[in-house]
Design a protein around this motif. Sequence first.
Motif, mmCIF file in Angstrom:
data_model
loop_
_atom_site.group_PDB
_atom_site.id
_atom_site.type_symbol
_atom_site.label_atom_id
_atom_site.label_comp_id
_atom_site.label_asym_id
_atom_site.label_seq_id
_atom_site.Cartn_x
_atom_site.Cartn_y
_atom_site.Cartn_z
ATOM 1 N N UNK A 7 0.822 -1.212 0.000
ATOM 2 C CA UNK A 7 0.000 0.000 0.000
ATOM 3 C C UNK A 7 0.859 1.266 0.000
ATOM 4 N N UNK A 8 2.127 1.142 0.323
ATOM 5 C CA UNK A 8 3.065 2.266 0.229
ATOM 6 C C UNK A 8 4.209 1.856 -0.688
ATOM 7 N N UNK A 9 4.187 2.392 -1.889
ATOM 8 C CA UNK A 9 5.215 2.060 -2.868
ATOM 9 C C UNK A 9 6.589 2.604 -2.464
ATOM 10 N N UNK A 10 6.616 3.777 -1.862
ATOM 11 C CA UNK A 10 7.887 4.421 -1.514
ATOM 12 C C UNK A 10 8.703 3.598 -0.518
ATOM 13 N N UNK A 11 8.014 3.038 0.475
ATOM 14 C CA UNK A 11 8.702 2.292 1.532
ATOM 15 C C UNK A 11 8.414 0.799 1.481
ATOM 16 N N UNK A 12 7.714 0.348 0.441
ATOM 17 C CA UNK A 12 7.357 -1.062 0.278
ATOM 18 C C UNK A 12 6.679 -1.621 1.529
ATOM 19 N N UNK A 13 5.651 -0.911 2.003
ATOM 20 C CA UNK A 13 4.893 -1.312 3.186
ATOM 21 C C UNK A 13 3.613 -1.995 2.721
ATOM 22 N N UNK A 14 3.358 -3.170 3.273
ATOM 23 C CA UNK A 14 2.162 -3.917 2.899
ATOM 24 C C UNK A 14 1.041 -3.699 3.907
ATOM 25 N N UNK A 15 -0.153 -4.126 3.529
ATOM 26 C CA UNK A 15 -1.268 -4.060 4.469
ATOM 27 C C UNK A 15 -0.988 -4.925 5.689
ATOM 28 N N UNK A 16 -0.287 -6.018 5.501
ATOM 29 C CA UNK A 16 0.104 -6.877 6.621
ATOM 30 C C UNK A 16 1.031 -6.165 7.587
ATOM 31 N N UNK A 17 1.933 -5.342 7.063
ATOM 32 C CA UNK A 17 2.817 -4.555 7.924
ATOM 33 C C UNK A 17 2.011 -3.598 8.793
ATOM 34 N N UNK A 18 0.988 -2.997 8.199
ATOM 35 C CA UNK A 18 0.137 -2.064 8.941
ATOM 36 C C UNK A 18 -0.619 -2.811 10.038
ATOM 37 N N UNK A 19 -1.183 -3.954 9.706
ATOM 38 C CA UNK A 19 -1.918 -4.749 10.693
ATOM 39 C C UNK A 19 -0.999 -5.157 11.840
ATOM 40 N N UNK A 20 0.202 -5.588 11.520
ATOM 41 C CA UNK A 20 1.162 -5.974 12.565
ATOM 42 C C UNK A 20 1.520 -4.790 13.460
ATOM 43 N N UNK A 21 1.650 -3.617 12.882
ATOM 44 C CA UNK A 21 1.947 -2.421 13.685
ATOM 45 C C UNK A 21 0.803 -2.125 14.649
ATOM 46 N N UNK A 22 -0.434 -2.242 14.174
ATOM 47 C CA UNK A 22 -1.600 -2.015 15.029
ATOM 48 C C UNK A 22 -1.625 -3.053 16.152
ATOM 49 N N UNK A 23 -1.397 -4.295 15.806
ATOM 50 C CA UNK A 23 -1.405 -5.358 16.804
ATOM 51 C C UNK A 23 -0.283 -5.194 17.828
ATOM 52 N N UNK A 24 0.794 -4.526 17.415
ATOM 53 C CA UNK A 24 1.926 -4.288 18.322
ATOM 54 C C UNK A 24 1.738 -3.037 19.174
ATOM 55 N N UNK A 25 0.615 -2.318 18.960
ATOM 56 C CA UNK A 25 0.329 -1.181 19.817
ATOM 57 C C UNK A 25 0.278 0.179 19.167
ATOM 58 N N UNK A 26 0.460 0.248 17.851
ATOM 59 C CA UNK A 26 0.335 1.545 17.177
ATOM 60 C C UNK A 26 -1.114 1.988 17.306
ATOM 61 N N UNK A 27 -1.347 3.107 17.948
ATOM 62 C CA UNK A 27 -2.702 3.498 18.312
ATOM 63 C C UNK A 27 -3.296 4.630 17.476
ATOM 64 N N UNK A 28 -2.550 5.147 16.515
ATOM 65 C CA UNK A 28 -3.114 6.157 15.610
ATOM 66 C C UNK A 28 -2.361 6.150 14.282
ATOM 67 N N UNK A 29 -2.896 6.872 13.333
ATOM 68 C CA UNK A 29 -2.330 6.895 11.989
ATOM 69 C C UNK A 29 -0.872 7.347 11.995
ATOM 70 N N UNK A 30 -0.587 8.375 12.751
ATOM 71 C CA UNK A 30 0.771 8.901 12.806
ATOM 72 C C UNK A 30 1.757 7.846 13.309
ATOM 73 N N UNK A 31 1.378 7.137 14.363
ATOM 74 C CA UNK A 31 2.261 6.126 14.940
ATOM 75 C C UNK A 31 2.448 4.950 13.982
#
Length: 68
Positions: free
Chosen positions: A3-27
Amino acid sequence: MIICQCAAVSDGDVVRAVEAGAHNLSYVCQTTGAGQDCGSCVFSVRRVICQHEGAQRDTFLEVEGAAS
């Protein structure tokens, strides 16, 4: 899916960040590297956060400058 071409970030990376405690978009962006360059993916990142099972839409506030 990437979902982020610049940093090669996948939707799975985002989900893992949320599950690890990222509590807002900025984090999530800081943790994954998404939205740090051009910022065009920020809305996609936010969508993945909101769609993630158990996520409550009002918990993840869009923070001004998330792509900065």
